[in-house]
Design a protein around this motif. Structure first.
Motif, short mmCIF file in Angstrom:
data_model
loop_
_atom_site.label_atom_id
_atom_site.label_comp_id
_atom_site.label_asym_id
_atom_site.label_seq_id
_atom_site.Cartn_x
_atom_site.Cartn_y
_atom_site.Cartn_z
N ASP A 129 0.94 -0.94 -0.36
CA ASP A 129 -0.22 0.25 -0.36
C ASP A 129 0.29 1.28 0.18
N ASP A 130 1.98 1.37 1.32
CA ASP A 130 2.24 2.25 0.86
C ASP A 130 3.85 2.38 -0.57
N GLU A 131 4.05 1.63 -1.01
CA GLU A 131 4.43 1.81 -2.49
C GLU A 131 3.62 2.14 -3.56
N THR A 132 2.61 1.66 -3.44
CA THR A 132 1.26 2.35 -4.62
C THR A 132 0.86 3.44 -4.04
N GLU A 133 0.79 4.07 -2.73
CA GLU A 133 1.26 5.28 -2.45
C GLU A 133 1.36 6.49 -2.94
N ARG A 134 3.46 5.80 -3.13
CA ARG A 134 4.03 6.78 -3.85
C ARG A 134 4.60 7.14 -5.05
N LEU A 135 4.14 5.13 -5.29
CA LEU A 135 4.02 5.76 -7.22
C LEU A 135 2.94 7.14 -7.20
N ARG A 136 1.85 6.68 -6.67
CA ARG A 136 0.53 7.52 -7.24
C ARG A 136 1.12 9.07 -6.72
N GLU A 137 1.65 8.90 -5.99
CA GLU A 137 2.31 11.08 -4.90
C GLU A 137 3.65 11.24 -6.20
N LEU A 138 3.88 10.32 -7.34
CA LEU A 138 4.41 10.78 -8.40
C LEU A 138 3.82 11.84 -9.82
N ASP A 139 1.88 11.92 -9.34
CA ASP A 139 1.67 12.00 -10.32
C ASP A 139 1.98 11.30 -12.08
N LEU A 140 2.27 9.90 -11.93
CA LEU A 140 2.89 9.83 -13.66
C LEU A 140 2.27 8.69 -13.89
N PRO A 141 2.15 8.46 -15.08
CA PRO A 141 1.20 7.12 -15.38
C PRO A 141 1.99 6.22 -15.15
N VAL A 142 1.63 4.59 -14.25
CA VAL A 142 1.79 3.86 -14.02
C VAL A 142 1.02 2.26 -14.80
N ILE A 143 1.70 1.31 -15.23
CA ILE A 143 1.27 0.06 -15.79
C ILE A 143 2.05 -0.98 -15.05
N ALA A 144 0.80 -1.39 -14.65
CA ALA A 144 1.16 -2.35 -13.78
C ALA A 144 1.50 -4.18 -15.02
N ILE A 145 1.67 -4.73 -14.94
CA ILE A 145 2.09 -6.73 -15.83
C ILE A 145 1.59 -7.41 -14.51
N GLY A 146 0.51 -7.90 -13.77
CA GLY A 146 0.73 -8.68 -12.63
C GLY A 146 -0.95 -7.85 -12.09
#
Length: 342
Positions: A129-146
């Motif tokens: 959850d913390d790692e996902t939140e860090r990614l969202r805070e970047l305000d960048l597109p994120v694509i996860a495979i899996g």
């Protein structure tokens, strides 16, 4: 040094069109883009990364999170990502994301926050959850495979359905004593893919009224060597031996074929073997497999991140998951059990 004006004159377009065509930003017809790229190539013009970044606010660099760099599946997915991004003028930066908590913390809290990437692709990594939140805070597109990760756009393969299809193929051929080579606990991380594949295997058996025998399960490490050792255990034990083996990866399935041959079994006459992945060695070993098109997974992820970048300022992020395809490829490693005789 060749200038953008020279490229524009040769291509017969404006400098703004050259910029859009070579940066991948904005609307440019395929014909015009091809003409601009041809002109740039003939003149030897290369877009300055620093100038492009200043003008567009983009680094033209995508961060890729990957758990293993030395495994065929991950390197093949990575090739699909790299090839697609390269064609569009993007670089990639690799981040090897292991189970080490401190290393992961540094990547998410330091490296990814340096604003050196325009987007992030995560390959088969279960994010906290913390790692996902860090990614969202970047305000960048994120694509996860899996996945799934309800807070990110994910591309997923239904591993239970994949395993069911593999097992149902063996059942349809008439096999009842089917062994499974899965994963050791230390490899059952990141979405618990091996566990899901074992669930699909056992569901298919249950639906066919076939009891699952614990003695017909052997863990391994998703390598050819691991599959070889596991198959030797399954085939060397006293008592009833399996007529077929379903391995949770093609590499383990190839190891099983090699073990069977060493023990004097003929494949498929004495033993049928099926795997999952679509490994490049599968055709050489005539391996029946469930192809999950790893190269295509990488290509699709790269296309998704580029599309997200192009529409970033036009629409809110979309977190709907996308299903990745898979297909049964029947080769020469599986047959009806009755054909073992003779």
């Amino acid at each position: 040094m060749v200038s953008i004006d020279e490229v524009a004159r040769l291509a017969g377009v404006s400098t703004a069109t050259v910029s859009r065509a070579l940066s991948g930003r904005g609307q440019v017809s395929p014909t015009t883009r091809a003409r601009v790229e041809s002109a740039a190539k003939s003149l030897g013009y290369v877009v300055s990364s620093s100038a492009s970044s200043l003008a567009s606010g983009r680094t033209r660099n995508i961060g890729v999170l990957v758990p293993f760099l030395d495994r065929w599946f991950f390197s093949t997915v990575l090739s699909g990502i790299a090839n697609t991004l390269m064609r569009r003028g993007y670089d990639i930066t690799l981040y090897s994301l292991t189970a080490d908590r401190e290393q992961r913390r540094v990547i998410f809290e330091t490296f990814l926050r340096r604003q050196r990437v325009d987007g992030v692709v995560a390959i088969s990594i279960e994010l906290g959850d913390d790692e996902t939140e860090r990614l969202r805070e970047l305000d960048l597109p994120v694509i996860a495979i899996g996945g799934p990760n309800p807070r990110l756009t994910t591309l997923t393969v239904d591993d239970i359905a994949v395993a069911r299809l593999a097992t149902e193929h063996l059942i349809a051929l008439g096999h009842r004593d089917i062994a499974h080579i899965g994963a050791s606990p230390e490899f059952d991380i990141d979405f618990h893919i091996p566990t899901r594949r074992r669930q699909g295997f056992e569901q298919a058996l249950a639906d066919a009224g076939i009891p699952a025998h614990p003695a017909l399960y052997e863990p391994a490490d998703f390598t050819i060597e691991g599959g070889f050792r596991a198959a030797k255990q399954l085939l060397g034990r006293p008592g009833e031996r399996p007529t077929a083996i379903f391995a949770a990866s093609d590499e383990m399935a190839i190891g099983a074929i090699l073990a069977a041959r060493e023990l004097g079994y003929r494949v498929p006459e004495d033993l049928s073997v099926i795997g999952i992945d679509g490994h490049e060695l599968g055709e050489f070993f005539r391996l029946t497999t469930i192809d999950q098109f790893p190269l295509g997974q990488g290509e699709r992820a790269a296309e998704a991140i580029l599309e997200a970048l192009e529409t970033k300022d036009e629409a809110p992020p979309i977190h709907e998951p996308g299903r990745l395809p898979f297909e049964l490829i029947v080769r020469g490693s599986t047959s009806r059990p009755s054909e073992r005789e003779g």
